[in-house]
Scaffold this motif. Structure first.
Motif, short mmCIF file in Angstrom:
data_model
loop_
_atom_site.label_atom_id
_atom_site.label_comp_id
_atom_site.label_asym_id
_atom_site.label_seq_id
_atom_site.Cartn_x
_atom_site.Cartn_y
_atom_site.Cartn_z
N MET A 125 -30.49 10.18 -17.18
CA MET A 125 -30.09 9.20 -18.18
C MET A 125 -30.29 9.83 -19.56
O MET A 125 -31.30 10.50 -19.79
CB MET A 125 -30.94 7.94 -18.06
N TYR A 126 -29.36 9.61 -20.47
CA TYR A 126 -29.44 10.17 -21.82
C TYR A 126 -29.52 11.70 -21.76
O TYR A 126 -30.43 12.31 -22.30
CB TYR A 126 -30.63 9.58 -22.58
N ALA A 127 -28.54 12.30 -21.12
CA ALA A 127 -28.56 13.73 -20.81
C ALA A 127 -28.46 14.64 -22.02
O ALA A 127 -28.88 15.79 -21.95
CB ALA A 127 -27.43 14.05 -19.84
N GLY A 128 -27.91 14.15 -23.12
CA GLY A 128 -27.76 15.02 -24.28
C GLY A 128 -26.94 16.25 -23.94
O GLY A 128 -25.91 16.17 -23.27
N ILE A 129 -27.42 17.40 -24.35
CA ILE A 129 -26.70 18.66 -24.12
C ILE A 129 -27.10 19.31 -22.79
O ILE A 129 -26.66 20.40 -22.48
CB ILE A 129 -26.92 19.65 -25.28
#
Length: 111
Positions: free
Chosen positions: A70-74
């Protein structure tokens, strides 16, 4: 103070590069634990402070596991799960289109 480059009270407007992605002037690459993470520093954040946690997470993932990021970003945790943990599949959730573009780039670069 007034500056002709400040628009609507936002000092970044006028200074932000118009393009984003691998050919943009803000595109950089950081390598940690043999994982390359590229991103546009004008559009997404990068935290060097959790470098040991990313390494630890990669060692927790077992070969063949399925991982939800969740909320993996880059790809802070997606990449270690795949590269070091040999996860079978990672579902990476991210809403920022610039981070998602960098994540896709990073997945290709770290195969």
């Amino acid at each position: 103070p007034t500056d002709s480059k400040i628009a609507n009270g936002n000092p970044n407007i006028g200074f932000m590069p118009k393009s984003s992605g691998a050919s943009s002037p803000g595109w950089i690459t950081v390598t940690e634990h043999k994982i390359s993470q590229s991103f546009d520093l004008t559009r997404v954040m990068f935290s060097r402070g959790n470098v040991t946690e990313k390494k630890r997470f990669g060692s927790l993932v077992q070969q063949g596991e399925y991982v939800l990021d969740m909320y993996a970003g880059i790809g802070y945790y997606t990449l270690p799960a795949l590269v070091h943990g040999n996860a079978k599949h990672v579902t990476a959730c991210e809403w920022n289109p610039h981070a998602l573009n960098a994540l896709r780039f990073n997945l290709k670069m770290n195969r």
